[in-house]
Design an enzyme around this catalytic site. Sequence first.
Site, mmCIF file in Angstrom:
data_model
loop_
_atom_site.group_PDB
_atom_site.id
_atom_site.type_symbol
_atom_site.label_atom_id
_atom_site.label_comp_id
_atom_site.label_asym_id
_atom_site.label_seq_id
_atom_site.Cartn_x
_atom_site.Cartn_y
_atom_site.Cartn_z
ATOM 1 N N LYS A 19 0.834 -1.209 0.000
ATOM 2 C CA LYS A 19 0.000 0.000 0.000
ATOM 3 C C LYS A 19 0.869 1.261 0.000
ATOM 4 O O LYS A 19 0.637 2.177 -0.781
ATOM 5 C CB LYS A 19 -0.919 -0.024 1.237
ATOM 6 C CG LYS A 19 -1.857 1.159 1.340
ATOM 7 C CD LYS A 19 -3.075 0.822 2.175
ATOM 8 C CE LYS A 19 -2.811 0.861 3.669
ATOM 9 N NZ LYS A 19 -2.592 2.211 4.212
ATOM 10 N N SER A 20 1.867 1.302 0.872
ATOM 11 C CA SER A 20 2.740 2.486 0.941
ATOM 12 C C SER A 20 3.397 2.755 -0.408
ATOM 13 O O SER A 20 3.463 3.898 -0.870
ATOM 14 C CB SER A 20 3.853 2.256 1.965
ATOM 15 O OG SER A 20 3.348 2.321 3.261
ATOM 16 N N ARG A 24 2.984 5.945 -3.311
ATOM 17 C CA ARG A 24 4.155 6.700 -3.770
ATOM 18 C C ARG A 24 4.362 6.565 -5.272
ATOM 19 O O ARG A 24 4.742 7.531 -5.939
ATOM 20 C CB ARG A 24 5.397 6.235 -2.994
ATOM 21 C CG ARG A 24 5.369 6.712 -1.535
ATOM 22 C CD ARG A 24 6.237 5.838 -0.658
ATOM 23 N NE ARG A 24 6.416 6.379 0.687
ATOM 24 C CZ ARG A 24 5.518 6.283 1.668
ATOM 25 N NH1 ARG A 24 4.362 5.674 1.474
ATOM 26 N NH2 ARG A 24 5.772 6.795 2.868
ATOM 27 N N ARG A 116 -7.589 12.499 13.040
ATOM 28 C CA ARG A 116 -6.136 12.246 13.107
ATOM 29 C C ARG A 116 -5.341 13.548 12.951
ATOM 30 O O ARG A 116 -5.723 14.425 12.176
ATOM 31 C CB ARG A 116 -5.756 11.200 12.048
ATOM 32 C CG ARG A 116 -6.479 9.880 12.338
ATOM 33 C CD ARG A 116 -6.175 8.835 11.320
ATOM 34 N NE ARG A 116 -4.758 8.484 11.304
ATOM 35 C CZ ARG A 116 -4.228 7.702 10.377
ATOM 36 N NH1 ARG A 116 -4.986 7.204 9.410
ATOM 37 N NH2 ARG A 116 -2.940 7.412 10.412
ATOM 38 N N SER A 160 7.890 9.328 11.606
ATOM 39 C CA SER A 160 6.722 9.107 10.755
ATOM 40 C C SER A 160 7.122 9.229 9.294
ATOM 41 O O SER A 160 7.597 10.275 8.849
ATOM 42 C CB SER A 160 5.630 10.132 11.078
ATOM 43 O OG SER A 160 4.744 10.245 9.979
ATOM 44 N N ASP A 307 2.668 -0.742 12.097
ATOM 45 C CA ASP A 307 1.343 -1.271 11.771
ATOM 46 C C ASP A 307 1.142 -2.701 12.287
ATOM 47 O O ASP A 307 0.016 -3.197 12.316
ATOM 48 C CB ASP A 307 1.109 -1.220 10.258
ATOM 49 C CG ASP A 307 0.989 0.222 9.761
ATOM 50 O OD1 ASP A 307 0.645 1.104 10.572
ATOM 51 O OD2 ASP A 307 1.245 0.463 8.575
ATOM 52 N N LYS A 334 -3.781 6.176 14.953
ATOM 53 C CA LYS A 334 -3.952 5.482 13.672
ATOM 54 C C LYS A 334 -5.434 5.511 13.274
ATOM 55 O O LYS A 334 -6.194 6.313 13.778
ATOM 56 C CB LYS A 334 -3.407 4.053 13.787
ATOM 57 C CG LYS A 334 -1.906 4.011 14.037
ATOM 58 C CD LYS A 334 -1.140 4.555 12.841
ATOM 59 C CE LYS A 334 0.358 4.610 13.104
ATOM 60 N NZ LYS A 334 1.073 5.276 12.027
ATOM 61 N N ARG A 338 -5.582 2.286 18.459
ATOM 62 C CA ARG A 338 -5.339 0.837 18.385
ATOM 63 C C ARG A 338 -5.003 0.218 19.738
ATOM 64 O O ARG A 338 -5.181 -0.993 19.913
ATOM 65 C CB ARG A 338 -4.253 0.530 17.338
ATOM 66 C CG ARG A 338 -4.786 0.711 15.935
ATOM 67 C CD ARG A 338 -3.816 0.311 14.841
ATOM 68 N NE ARG A 338 -4.480 0.397 13.548
ATOM 69 C CZ ARG A 338 -3.871 0.572 12.385
ATOM 70 N NH1 ARG A 338 -2.561 0.666 12.340
ATOM 71 N NH2 ARG A 338 -4.563 0.633 11.257
HETATM 72 C C1 S3P Z 1 2.758 4.899 6.167
HETATM 73 C C2 S3P Z 1 3.405 5.275 7.322
HETATM 74 C C3 S3P Z 1 2.955 4.893 8.672
HETATM 75 C C4 S3P Z 1 1.980 3.716 8.618
HETATM 76 C C5 S3P Z 1 0.952 3.869 7.554
HETATM 77 C C6 S3P Z 1 1.577 4.028 6.187
HETATM 78 C C7 S3P Z 1 3.285 5.388 4.876
HETATM 79 O O1 S3P Z 1 2.298 6.004 9.266
HETATM 80 O O2 S3P Z 1 1.352 3.557 9.872
HETATM 81 O O3 S3P Z 1 0.099 2.733 7.532
HETATM 82 O O4 S3P Z 1 2.854 4.892 3.816
HETATM 83 O O5 S3P Z 1 4.135 6.284 4.889
HETATM 84 P P1 S3P Z 1 3.114 7.141 10.068
HETATM 85 O O6 S3P Z 1 3.973 7.858 9.116
HETATM 86 O O7 S3P Z 1 2.058 8.027 10.652
HETATM 87 O O8 S3P Z 1 3.882 6.412 11.126
#
Ligand code: S3P
EC number: 2.5.1.19
Length: 420
Positions: A19-20, A24, A116, A160, A307, A334, A338
């Site tokens: 997903k990340s 991007r 958030r 983060s 996560d 989150k 959580r």
């Molecule tokens: C993510 C970063 C994390 C993660 C999220 C996806 C990302 O969050 O918890 O599911 O894609 O950069 P944080 O940057 O708030 O830690």
Amino acid sequence: MKVLPAKKVSGTLSVPPDKSITHRALILSALAESESTLYNLLRCLDTERTHDILGKLGTRFEGDWEKMRVFPKPFSEPIEPLFCGNSGTTTRLMSGVLASYEMFTVLYGDSSLSRRPMRRIIEPLEMMGARFMARQNNFLPMAIKGNHLSGISYKTPVASAQVKSAILLAGLRASGRTIVIEPAKSRDHTERMLKNLGVPVEVEGTRVVLEPATFKGFEMKIPGDISSAAFFIVLGAIHPNARITITGVGLNPTRTGLLEIMKLMGANVEWEVTEENLEPIGNVRVETSSNMKGITVPKDIVPLMIDELPLVGLLGVFAEGETVVRGAEELRKKESDRIKVLVENFRKIGVEIEEFQDGFKITGKQKIRGGEVDPEGDHRMAMLFSIAGLVSEEGVEVKNHECVAVSFPDFYEALEKVIG
Ligand code: S3P
């Protein structure tokens, strides 16, 4: 969805794309100077939000999520507010991008996302020269007046990847260089991808330096998501009759904290990198692990498994002795709180757990009786309690289980496959 105890879990599976990295890849291909081709993108509710917002800004997409061609166009100011759904990554990364264009935009999201914190990106992006108006200066809905930005040197208060990436993406079009220093290392997909595209990016420990740059379109195939694989990896360890192999999964060291922790606990888990291009990719094998020992998760590993941390609770139920997670207050910010959702629902299914402001403690060798849980619309908590159902005595009924579509739309099909 009532998930009943399973006699056996076995099989080989591939998990959905990361997903990340999908967010991007979509964003960077829209920012490129020429067309890109992206393979094996994750299609889920979160990544659809990033895709649709880029479309509203003018980017043209052709094909499907298995093979998508992206035709970047100069962004034009959208007249409608932009919907980020449940997706923090969409909101924070797109804020960094939008801050660097002289446009007015408004971002809004669902009720979870609207709770958030956004101050963490507003502050550095305003220092760079953009203007923000947000509800209570911290929450969506949020208006952005972008600008020609100046690079900054910024120490982030929390580790983060979303904050780091927002600043780096803004820095691409700024004057002068941008430096981000984190208190601990977070996932590094943005830095890797930018570097690979020829953008001058230097990484030294927790410090990233970026020079503004443009770049050409690219080709990229997205690996499997270790955060989706995590549910099956943990299931394989805690189930009394299990053997699971996961193939084609991303094994970036800034994402594999869970595997390291499981190894330290004495789980029967092995992984190997079989391919290394932009990201290391490989296979994970896991089997019933009846001799796991409780552990205190070292604080510097917390961001490398942010996560997956709630899953450590599930591992702790089956390990011998105490399992402790501290220094993880971020978990309260989150898709749900959580820590609270884990603790309240564990108690509902007969598991004893102690709550801290920044974590939790579990004494192991407990039984999961079963019962009804409410994951409060949080995809990862719904999946965690579904796994708990498979190793429970009476089954676990998960309220509003459809929220798994936020990251893993076919989760229950994948689960059915491993329980035969
Ligand atoms: C993510 C970063 C994390 C993660 C999220 C996806 C990302 O969050 O918890 O599911 O894609 O950069 P944080 O940057 O708030 O830690």
